[in-house]
Design a protein around this motif. Structure first.
Motif, PDB file in Angstrom:
ATOM      1  N   SER A 120       0.524  12.764  23.864  1.00 43.60           N
ATOM      2  CA  SER A 120      -0.021  11.690  23.346  1.00 43.60           C
ATOM      3  C   SER A 120       1.029  10.388  23.887  1.00 43.60           C
ATOM      4  O   SER A 120       1.888  10.617  23.807  1.00 43.60           O
ATOM      5  N   VAL A 178       4.313  11.855  22.358  1.00 45.13           N
ATOM      6  CA  VAL A 178       4.419  12.661  20.940  1.00 45.13           C
ATOM      7  C   VAL A 178       3.708  14.145  21.532  1.00 45.13           C
ATOM      8  O   VAL A 178       2.581  14.098  22.275  1.00 45.13           O
ATOM      9  N   ASN A 207       1.964  17.313  20.817  1.00 45.43           N
ATOM     10  CA  ASN A 207       1.460  18.025  19.915  1.00 45.43           C
ATOM     11  C   ASN A 207       1.335  19.799  20.251  1.00 45.43           C
ATOM     12  O   ASN A 207       0.934  19.870  21.435  1.00 45.43           O
ATOM     13  N   SER A 261       2.842   7.441  14.373  1.00 50.12           N
ATOM     14  CA  SER A 261       4.200   7.903  14.474  1.00 50.12           C
ATOM     15  C   SER A 261       5.227   6.997  13.801  1.00 50.12           C
ATOM     16  O   SER A 261       5.159   5.726  13.693  1.00 50.12           O
ATOM     17  N   ARG A 279       0.204  10.424  17.047  1.00 46.58           N
ATOM     18  CA  ARG A 279       0.130  12.034  16.942  1.00 46.58           C
ATOM     19  C   ARG A 279      -1.151  12.798  16.482  1.00 46.58           C
ATOM     20  O   ARG A 279      -2.213  11.854  15.836  1.00 46.58           O
ATOM     21  N   VAL A 280      -1.313  13.922  16.936  1.00 45.10           N
ATOM     22  CA  VAL A 280      -2.729  14.400  16.165  1.00 45.10           C
ATOM     23  C   VAL A 280      -2.495  15.128  15.194  1.00 45.10           C
ATOM     24  O   VAL A 280      -1.793  15.873  14.728  1.00 45.10           O
ATOM     25  N   ALA A 283      -2.883  18.878  14.630  1.00 47.18           N
ATOM     26  CA  ALA A 283      -1.981  19.881  15.260  1.00 47.18           C
ATOM     27  C   ALA A 283      -0.971  20.365  14.229  1.00 47.18           C
ATOM     28  O   ALA A 283      -0.481  19.804  13.303  1.00 47.18           O
ATOM     29  N   ALA A 306       4.193  18.429  15.657  1.00 45.96           N
ATOM     30  CA  ALA A 306       4.043  17.277  16.449  1.00 45.96           C
ATOM     31  C   ALA A 306       5.588  16.957  16.549  1.00 45.96           C
ATOM     32  O   ALA A 306       6.333  16.868  15.638  1.00 45.96           O
ATOM     33  N   GLU A 319       7.746  14.151  17.961  1.00 43.27           N
ATOM     34  CA  GLU A 319       7.925  12.581  18.601  1.00 43.27           C
ATOM     35  C   GLU A 319       9.030  12.619  19.462  1.00 43.27           C
ATOM     36  O   GLU A 319      10.264  12.883  19.218  1.00 43.27           O
TER      37      GLU A 319
END
Ligand SMILES: Cc1cc2nc3c(=O)[nH]c(=O)nc-3n(C[C@H](O)[C@H](O)[C@H](O)COP(=O)(O)O)c2cc1C
Length: 291
Positions: free
Chosen positions: A32, A85, A87, A121, A128-129, A132, A135, A137
C-alpha cells in the motif's frame, strides 16, 4: 537430458516464464502506497522477501512493464512519498489480492476495487489492509533501478517501522504457521497454499552438527530403498549408533527374524519417516551383516 538456456538468446517473456516457474513459491508483498496528492494505491508483488532482521529490511520489485515499458504506480508513488505498508497475504484474501493487481488507472484506489478495509497507519501515511494477518509499516530507504528496458526490476528497500499482527494468528504470542494459511505465487497463474499436508517440519541443524551423508556407511548411502531425503535426515545425526544401540534394535521382535538387507532397509525407512532417526540408523547398521 538437460535443456540449457542462454538468457540473452530467448525473448524476454519466455525468460520471464522460466524464471518465475522455477523460482517459486514466492511470498507476496501486498503493498500500500500513496502519491504526493494523497491518492492511495494497493498492489501485489511476488518479487519479494525479507533480507535482514537487524535492521529489519524487506525488498520488493515493481518491474517495468514487459509490454510497454511503463512504470508501476507503486514505483512512482514510493519515489514521491517514500513509505509503504507491506501487507501479508493469506488464503482468505487471495482472490481480492489478485483482483487488486488489475491495471487500473493511476489514482484508482484498489482497496475500494478489491473490497478491502483501509485502516489508518500510525507511523506512515499509506493505510494498511485490515484483513491482512500481518502488516508492516515501512519507510523506503532506497530504490535501486536495475535498467530502463521492458521487464527490468526496481528494488524497493523497505525498513520496518511498526508491525501489526491479528491476534487470532498467534499461539503463545508467536505467529503460528499452522493458523496463518499463507499463500505463495508460482509460475503462470498458479498459487500454493501453506496448510494441511503441505506443511512439514525438519529439525533445524542449528545447535547440532550432523555427521553428513558422506560419513554414513557405504551400504546405507547406496541403498536402493532410501531416498535423498532419507539420507539427508540420517546425515543430521551427530554420531553413529553404538554397538549396544545396534544390538538392542536387532533384538526387537519386528527385526530379529529378518535376514534380508532390503527388508531391513524398508523397515528402517518407515521408522525414519515416523521420526525415530537414531533407531532407524541402528536398524540400517544392523542390516550391514546381511545380503
Ligand atoms: C500475486 C501477484 C504477484 C505479482 N508480482 C509482481 C512483481 O513482483 N512485480 C511486478 O512488477 N508486478 C507484479 N505483479 C503484477 C502487479 O501487481 C500489477 O502490474 C499491478 O497492476 C501493479 O499495480 P500498480 O501499477 O498500481 O503499482 C503481480 C501480480 C500478482 C497477482
Amino acid at each position: 537430458m538437460t535443456k540449457t538456456i542462454d538468457p540473452i538468446a530467448i525473448p524476454q517473456p519466455e525468460l520471464h516464464a522460466y524464471l518465475l516457474s522455477a523460482v517459486a513459491p514466492r511470498p507476496i508483498c501486498f503493498a500500500s502506497t500513496i502519491d504526493k496528492e494523497g491518492n492511495v494505491n494497493l498492489s501485489p508483488f511476488s518479487f519479494f522477501n525479507v533480507f535482514s532482521s537487524n535492521p529489519p529490511i524487506m525488498i520488493f520489485s515493481p518491474a517495468r512493464s514487459g509490454r510497454d515499458n511503463s512504470l508501476k504506480h507503486t514505483h512512482i508513488n514510493v519515489k514521491e512519498v517514500p513509505e509503504v505498508v507491506i501487507n501479508i497475504v493469506n488464503y482468505p484474501i487471495v482472490e481480492q489480492m489478485s483482483l487488486s493487481s488489475t491495471a487500473y488507472d493511476k489514482g484508482v484506489n484498489e482497496f475500494v476495487k478489491a473490497g478491502l478495509t483501509q485502516v489508518a497507519s500510525e507511523k506512515v501515511k499509506p493505510p494498511r489492509v485490515g484483513e491482512a494477518p500481518v502488516a508492516f509499516e515501512c519507510s523506503v530507504t532506497e530504490v535501486i533501478e536495475l535498467a530502463d528496458t521492458p521487464g527490468s526490476g526496481n528494488l524497493i528497500l523497505a525498513k520496518v517501522e511498526l508491525i501489526h499482527i491479528n491476534e487470532k494468528y498467534l499461539t503463545d504470542d508467536k505467529l503460528d504457521t499452522t493458523k496463518l494459511d499463507l499463500v505463495g505465487r508460482m509460475g503462470g497463474s498458479w498459487y500454493t497454499r501453506s496448510s494441511g499436508d503441505s506443511l512439514f517440519e525438519i529439525p533445524k541443524p542449528i545447535r547440532t552438527k550432523g555427521i553428513g551423508v558422506d560419513a554414513l556407511p557405504e551400504n546405507i548411502r547406496n541403498s536402493s530403498v532410501l531416498t535423498g531425503n532419507n539420507l539427508g535426515r540420517l546425515g543430521n545425526v551427530e554420531e553413529l549408533p553404538t554397538l549396544t544401540e545396534i544390538e538392542k534394535v536387532a533384538d526387537h521382535e519386528d527385526i530379529k527374524d529378518l535376514t534380508k538387507k532390503s527388508e531391513l532397509h524398508k523397515i528402517a525407512k518407515e521408522v525414519l519417516e515416523a521420526g525415530h532417526t537414531k533407531q532407524a540408523l541402528s536398524i540400517l547398521m544392523h542390516a550391514e551383516k546381511f545380503n
